[in-house]
Write an enzyme that holds these catalytic residues in place. Structure first.
Site, PDB file in Angstrom:
ATOM      1  N   HIS A  46       0.333  -6.224  -0.393  1.00 38.41           N
ATOM      2  CA  HIS A  46       0.340  -5.141  -1.387  1.00 38.41           C
ATOM      3  C   HIS A  46      -1.109  -4.917  -1.808  1.00 38.41           C
ATOM      4  CE1 HIS A  46       1.812  -2.492  -4.408  1.00 38.41           C
ATOM      5  NE2 HIS A  46       2.434  -3.326  -5.229  1.00 38.41           N
TER       6      HIS A  46
ATOM      7  N   HIS B 149       1.996   1.104   6.403  1.00 40.09           N
ATOM      8  CA  HIS B 149       2.620   1.365   5.101  1.00 40.09           C
ATOM      9  C   HIS B 149       4.126   1.398   5.267  1.00 40.09           C
ATOM     10  CE1 HIS B 149       3.384   3.132   1.178  1.00 40.09           C
ATOM     11  NE2 HIS B 149       2.164   2.731   0.881  1.00 40.09           N
TER      12      HIS B 149
ATOM     13  N   ASP C  24      -6.096   1.244   0.820  1.00 39.00           N
ATOM     14  CA  ASP C  24      -6.992   0.089   0.700  1.00 39.00           C
ATOM     15  C   ASP C  24      -8.110   0.119   1.732  1.00 39.00           C
ATOM     16  OD1 ASP C  24      -5.640  -1.004  -1.457  1.00 39.00           O
ATOM     17  OD2 ASP C  24      -4.170  -1.982  -0.174  1.00 39.00           O
TER      18      ASP C  24
HETATM   19  N1  CMC Z   1      -1.617  -4.639  11.680  1.00 40.70           N
HETATM   20  C1  CMC Z   1      -0.956  -4.956  12.814  1.00 40.70           C
HETATM   21  N2  CMC Z   1       0.338  -4.683  13.017  1.00 40.70           N
HETATM   22  C2  CMC Z   1       0.986  -4.047  12.024  1.00 40.70           C
HETATM   23  C3  CMC Z   1       0.367  -3.677  10.824  1.00 40.70           C
HETATM   24  C4  CMC Z   1      -0.989  -3.999  10.668  1.00 40.70           C
HETATM   25  N3  CMC Z   1      -1.652  -3.685   9.557  1.00 40.70           N
HETATM   26  N4  CMC Z   1       1.251  -3.069  10.035  1.00 40.70           N
HETATM   27  C5  CMC Z   1       2.410  -3.046  10.686  1.00 40.70           C
HETATM   28  N5  CMC Z   1       2.247  -3.649  11.903  1.00 40.70           N
HETATM   29  C6  CMC Z   1       3.263  -3.844  12.921  1.00 40.70           C
HETATM   30  C7  CMC Z   1       4.040  -5.122  12.629  1.00 40.70           C
HETATM   31  O1  CMC Z   1       3.440  -6.247  13.217  1.00 40.70           O
HETATM   32  C8  CMC Z   1       5.376  -4.793  13.201  1.00 40.70           C
HETATM   33  O2  CMC Z   1       5.305  -4.923  14.596  1.00 40.70           O
HETATM   34  P1  CMC Z   1       6.570  -5.484  15.447  1.00 40.70           P
HETATM   35  O3  CMC Z   1       7.653  -4.477  15.197  1.00 40.70           O
HETATM   36  O4  CMC Z   1       6.043  -5.521  16.845  1.00 40.70           O
HETATM   37  O5  CMC Z   1       6.873  -6.826  14.864  1.00 40.70           O
HETATM   38  C9  CMC Z   1       5.540  -3.302  12.900  1.00 40.70           C
HETATM   39  O6  CMC Z   1       4.199  -2.779  12.822  1.00 40.70           O
HETATM   40  C10 CMC Z   1       6.270  -3.036  11.590  1.00 40.70           C
HETATM   41  O7  CMC Z   1       5.591  -3.768  10.561  1.00 40.70           O
HETATM   42  P2  CMC Z   1       6.284  -4.318   9.249  1.00 40.70           P
HETATM   43  O8  CMC Z   1       5.327  -5.218   8.568  1.00 40.70           O
HETATM   44  O9  CMC Z   1       7.639  -4.855   9.562  1.00 40.70           O
HETATM   45  O10 CMC Z   1       6.513  -2.972   8.481  1.00 40.70           O
HETATM   46  P3  CMC Z   1       6.570  -2.781   6.949  1.00 40.70           P
HETATM   47  O11 CMC Z   1       7.087  -1.414   6.701  1.00 40.70           O
HETATM   48  O12 CMC Z   1       7.268  -3.912   6.291  1.00 40.70           O
HETATM   49  O13 CMC Z   1       5.004  -2.908   6.661  1.00 40.70           O
HETATM   50  C11 CMC Z   1       3.087  -3.271   5.448  1.00 40.70           C
HETATM   51  C12 CMC Z   1       4.287  -2.351   5.688  1.00 40.70           C
HETATM   52  C13 CMC Z   1       2.151  -2.576   4.492  1.00 40.70           C
HETATM   53  C14 CMC Z   1       3.597  -4.596   4.823  1.00 40.70           C
HETATM   54  C15 CMC Z   1       2.382  -3.590   6.791  1.00 40.70           C
HETATM   55  O14 CMC Z   1       1.977  -2.387   7.406  1.00 40.70           O
HETATM   56  C16 CMC Z   1       1.188  -4.511   6.591  1.00 40.70           C
HETATM   57  O15 CMC Z   1       1.365  -5.729   6.507  1.00 40.70           O
HETATM   58  N6  CMC Z   1      -0.059  -3.947   6.526  1.00 40.70           N
HETATM   59  C17 CMC Z   1      -1.230  -4.748   6.258  1.00 40.70           C
HETATM   60  C18 CMC Z   1      -1.352  -5.039   4.767  1.00 40.70           C
HETATM   61  C19 CMC Z   1      -1.794  -3.839   3.970  1.00 40.70           C
HETATM   62  O16 CMC Z   1      -2.712  -3.128   4.353  1.00 40.70           O
HETATM   63  N7  CMC Z   1      -1.136  -3.636   2.825  1.00 40.70           N
HETATM   64  C20 CMC Z   1      -1.453  -2.530   1.889  1.00 40.70           C
HETATM   65  C21 CMC Z   1      -0.298  -1.588   1.822  1.00 40.70           C
HETATM   66  S1  CMC Z   1      -0.702  -0.013   1.074  1.00 40.70           S
HETATM   67  C22 CMC Z   1      -1.282  -0.330  -0.490  1.00 40.70           C
HETATM   68  C23 CMC Z   1      -0.292  -0.992  -1.367  1.00 40.70           C
HETATM   69  O17 CMC Z   1       0.857  -0.594  -1.478  1.00 40.70           O
HETATM   70  O18 CMC Z   1      -0.662  -1.947  -2.032  1.00 40.70           O
END
Ligand code: CMC
Length: 393
Positions: free
Chosen positions: A226, A265, A316
């Site tokens: 987050h 996201h 971010d």
């Molecule tokens: N780098 C590499 N792979 C990624 C990333 C990333 N930043 N984000 C998503 N993926 C991949 C993930 O590994 C997964 O792949 P697979 O299906 O092969 O396992 C797929 O995309 C879906 O990811 P998820 O984590 O299950 O999807 P989600 O909707 O739960 O994720 C998220 C959202 C924000 C948690 C994730 O994109 C993430 O961890 N990003 C990095 C952390 C980040 O930048 N967070 C700030 C979010 S925006 C500001 C805020 O709200 O605070």
């Protein structure tokens, strides 16, 4: 076992209505009370955006003047809160410091009667303004004390953003820097039912107090999935070093299946609506500070990661390097997010209380089937013998 449709992470679940903001991933837009966030960031001081989130309307000149006057009255770090911060080790993460400070403010303002904890709408509006007004001093002092510097008193002649920078750096900043900072505050202010906002609503729904709800929200925001991501972005920039190292660094990171912070996201799948505005603000800072290599690294990592994974930057990603150029320490980035998001959290807490239902979902039990103790309970003699044996080992 009965088939239950589990929504892990509550993904796709609509849990309530809100009139505060609308995230539309299809049109890549974010509206605060109906206004596009990029319009607000380009034209409004953060104080006006705070008023909009709390009340539903942009302030009139008289309302803005009144809010600014109140904010200025509550800007100075109170001695009690300073004392509470000062007992924490400087090795504590600044988010722990901010969370503790908010908790202390809550304890100082408590009525002592749990039945009154939730407060009236008027009390909560006043608490929200006071808390919002105190946070810049808490964040600024946190960075200064980690650098071994003294607390700086606020300046009554400066608006919210200029004063925040003054209290952090002890120097008036160029208007380009103040403008970029003000935009970041607006962009971070609100984002519907994200994890920290939902946390604040869960706590408010128990009729606990606004400070407890904000304290819990800060805990949720700290995590790198987050708010903690803006800090993590800078670690990535530091690790890569310069644009020509992007490909080998990404090969290694993706090979090790690491997540690249600042990308992806839960809601936006084709790009975060706030990024273009923050990237434009970053560009003005790159020119102002004459740091083209920052933009080169930013562009190289973005274009290669998007081409390889089809995952776009979130807010971010541009805000991390922007705060770094402004002179903030990397550890201060997420507390800056708190200072902005406290407006959205408190607006949601008040909205939750105006039409409350205790938030209490269900779970599907997957543990052992019902079983019994067979009448066995350890005797005191058996416990003593076991502790003697453990001590002897
Ligand atoms: N780098 C590499 N792979 C990624 C990333 C990333 N930043 N984000 C998503 N993926 C991949 C993930 O590994 C997964 O792949 P697979 O299906 O092969 O396992 C797929 O995309 C879906 O990811 P998820 O984590 O299950 O999807 P989600 O909707 O739960 O994720 C998220 C959202 C924000 C948690 C994730 O994109 C993430 O961890 N990003 C990095 C952390 C980040 O930048 N967070 C700030 C979010 S925006 C500001 C805020 O709200 O605070």
């Amino acid at each position: 076992m009965t088939e239950v449709d589990i929504k892990k992470g509550l993904a796709g679940v609509v849990v309530d209505v809100t009139a505060i903001s609308k995230v539309n991933p299809e049109t890549n837009s974010l509206l605060y009370r109906g206004y596009p966030v990029q319009e607000l960031a380009a034209t409004q001081p953060f104080e006006a955006v705070a008023h909009l989130l709390w009340t539903g309307n942009l302030p009139t000149a008289a309302e803005l003047a009144e809010l600014r006057a109140t904010e200025r009255q509550h800007r100075a770090l109170s001695p009690e809160v300073k004392a509470a911060i000062d007992i924490l080790p400087t090795t504590a993460h600044p988010m722990d410091e901010v969370r503790t400070a908010v908790s202390v403010i809550g304890a100082l303002d408590a009525t002592g009667d749990v039945m009154d904890a939730a407060g009236t709408p008027e009390e909560n509006q006043e608490r929200a303004i006071r808390l919002w007004a105190q946070l810049p001093a808490i964040v600024a002092y946190g960075q200064r004390r980690r650098r071994g510097e003294e607390l700086i008193a606020p300046r009554d002649d400066l608006d919210y953003s200029a004063n925040f920078l003054w209290m952090t750096f002890g120097e008036e900043q160029h208007e380009i820097v103040v403008d970029a900072f003000n935009r970041s505050m607006t962009l971070y202010a609100e984002h519907s039912f994200n994890a920290s906002t939902f946390t604040s609503r869960v706590i408010a729904s128990t009729l606990s107090d606004l400070y407890s709800a904000v304290t819990g929200a800060i805990g949720a925001l700290k995590g790198p999935l987050h708010g903690g991501a803006n800090e993590a972005v800078l670690h990535i920039f530091d690790a890569i070093g310069s644009a020509e190292n992007v490909t080998p660094w990404l090969d290694e990171a993706l090979g090790a299946k690491r997540k690249i912070m600042g990308f992806g996201h839960r809601v936006y799948k084709r790009g975060d609506s706030r990024v273009p505005t923050m990237k434009a603000a970053l560009d003005t800072l790159v020119t102002h500070y004459d740091r083209p290599e920052v933009a080169a690294l930013y562009d190289a990592l973005e274009s290669e990661f998007v081409a390889r994974k089809g995952i776009y930057p979130n807010l971010d990603y541009p805000s991390g390097p922007a705060y770094n150029l402004m002179g903030f320490d990397t550890l201060t980035f997420t507390p800056l997010f708190v200072a902005a998001r406290v407006t959205g959290w408190t607006a949601h807490i008040m909205e939750q209380l105006a039409s409350n239902a205790l938030i209490r979902p269900l779970s599907e039990y997957v543990g052992p089937a019902e079983r019994h103790i067979d009448g066995y309970v350890a005797t005191d003699a058996e416990l003593e013998a076991a502790s003697r044996e453990a001590e002897a080992e």
